[in-house]
Design an enzyme around this catalytic site. Structure first.
Site, mmCIF file in Angstrom:
data_model
loop_
_atom_site.group_PDB
_atom_site.id
_atom_site.type_symbol
_atom_site.label_atom_id
_atom_site.label_comp_id
_atom_site.label_asym_id
_atom_site.label_seq_id
_atom_site.Cartn_x
_atom_site.Cartn_y
_atom_site.Cartn_z
ATOM 1 C CE LYS A 11 3.931 0.218 -7.386
ATOM 2 N NZ LYS A 11 2.654 -0.702 -7.014
ATOM 3 C CE1 TYR A 51 3.795 -2.634 -2.152
ATOM 4 C CE2 TYR A 51 5.436 -3.240 -3.598
ATOM 5 C CZ TYR A 51 4.270 -2.463 -3.199
ATOM 6 O OH TYR A 51 4.274 -1.205 -3.976
ATOM 7 C CG ASN A 114 -0.381 -0.173 -9.324
ATOM 8 O OD1 ASN A 114 0.979 -0.275 -9.272
ATOM 9 N ND2 ASN A 114 -1.182 -0.252 -8.159
ATOM 10 C CG HIS A 117 4.527 2.591 -2.751
ATOM 11 N ND1 HIS A 117 3.657 1.757 -2.070
ATOM 12 C CD2 HIS A 117 5.523 3.240 -1.907
ATOM 13 C CE1 HIS A 117 3.709 2.133 -0.892
ATOM 14 N NE2 HIS A 117 4.891 3.090 -0.801
ATOM 15 C CD GLU A 128 6.240 2.770 2.635
ATOM 16 O OE1 GLU A 128 5.271 1.934 2.704
ATOM 17 O OE2 GLU A 128 5.721 3.788 1.823
HETATM 18 P P1 RTP Z 1 0.890 0.797 -3.241
HETATM 19 O O1 RTP Z 1 1.121 0.181 -1.826
HETATM 20 O O2 RTP Z 1 1.913 0.188 -4.115
HETATM 21 O O3 RTP Z 1 1.009 2.135 -3.149
HETATM 22 O O4 RTP Z 1 -0.437 0.678 -3.797
HETATM 23 P P2 RTP Z 1 -2.050 0.652 -3.141
HETATM 24 O O5 RTP Z 1 -1.684 1.052 -1.687
HETATM 25 O O6 RTP Z 1 -2.864 1.373 -4.153
HETATM 26 O O7 RTP Z 1 -2.405 -0.975 -3.165
HETATM 27 P P3 RTP Z 1 -2.008 -1.910 -1.870
HETATM 28 O O8 RTP Z 1 -3.296 -2.594 -1.772
HETATM 29 O O9 RTP Z 1 -1.111 -1.570 -1.020
HETATM 30 O O10 RTP Z 1 -1.301 -3.195 -2.970
HETATM 31 C C1 RTP Z 1 0.003 -2.940 -3.194
HETATM 32 C C2 RTP Z 1 0.535 -3.352 -4.775
HETATM 33 O O11 RTP Z 1 0.076 -4.632 -4.923
HETATM 34 C C3 RTP Z 1 -0.156 -4.789 -6.307
HETATM 35 N N1 RTP Z 1 -1.560 -5.322 -6.166
HETATM 36 N N2 RTP Z 1 -1.600 -6.288 -7.262
HETATM 37 N N3 RTP Z 1 -3.169 -8.329 -8.676
HETATM 38 C C4 RTP Z 1 -3.780 -7.928 -7.777
HETATM 39 O O12 RTP Z 1 -4.910 -8.048 -7.333
HETATM 40 C C5 RTP Z 1 -2.945 -6.718 -6.998
HETATM 41 N N4 RTP Z 1 -3.565 -6.193 -5.899
HETATM 42 C C6 RTP Z 1 -2.523 -5.368 -5.576
HETATM 43 C C7 RTP Z 1 -0.341 -3.414 -6.898
HETATM 44 O O13 RTP Z 1 0.884 -3.118 -7.378
HETATM 45 C C8 RTP Z 1 -0.516 -2.427 -5.662
HETATM 46 O O14 RTP Z 1 -0.101 -1.357 -5.992
HETATM 47 MG MG MG Z 2 -0.382 0.303 -0.338
#
Ligand code: RTP
Ligand code: MG
Length: 140
Positions: A11, A51, A114, A117, A128
């Site tokens: 990212k 997203y 973070n 992804h 994807e």
């Molecule tokens: P990713 O999809 O990016 O691999 O991450 P993940 O599964 O660990 O998390 P996900 O719940 O799918 O959330 C996607 C991305 O959204 C951003 N996020 N920001 N500010 C917040 O509370 C928040 N929560 C999620 C993060 O960049 C997360 O990786």
């Molecule tokens: Mg995710």
């Protein structure tokens, strides 16, 4: 468990801090093979499509702005149980909760910024990968 493919994004917070190589080192040390990789700069609209599953979440607008703020590196990773294996290397979404030695523990700035992804299931991995790569670009 069979050999699987997963989709990864390094990212903007990580490309900006020149962490592509350090992140790739952790990926390769975990036994995952980078079988496709390119650096691109997403538009906000492209980030929004990627997203779309989070469109109703309060952080969606901020997330799309962030993903379009700097170049990203998109990748396809291949290996044994690759989807779960990569999520283990990534660590928890929030770096404060991520395990020692994971990418997010070592590099992520916050729950939003973070660093990486990774796909969460075989169906999303296939979608994807197809969104970012043509079949001929995957060199396993
Ligand atoms: P990713 O999809 O990016 O691999 O991450 P993940 O599964 O660990 O998390 P996900 O719940 O799918 O959330 C996607 C991305 O959204 C951003 N996020 N920001 N500010 C917040 O509370 C928040 N929560 C999620 C993060 O960049 C997360 O990786
Ligand atoms: Mg995710």
């Amino acid at each position: 468990m069979a050999i699987q493919r997963t989709f990864s994004i390094i990212k903007p917070d990580a490309t900006k801090r020149n962490l592509t190589g350090a992140i790739n080192a952790k990926i390769e040390a975990a036994g995952l093979r980078i079988i496709a990789q390119k650096r691109i700069h997403l538009t906000k609209a492209q980030a929004g499509v990627f997203y779309a599953v989070h469109a109703e979440r309060p952080f969606y607008g901020e997330l799309c702005e962030f993903m379009a703020s700097e170049p990203v590196v998109v990748q396809v990773l291949e290996g044994e149980n690759a989807i779960a294996a990569y999520r283990d290397v990534m660590g928890a979404t929030d770096p404060a909760e991520a395990a020692e030695g994971t990418i997010r523990k070592d590099f992520a700035l916050s729950k939003g910024e973070n660093s990486v992804h990774g796909s969460d299931a075989p169906e999303t991995a296939a979608e994807e990968i197809a969104y970012f790569f043509a079949g001929l670009e995957l060199v396993g």
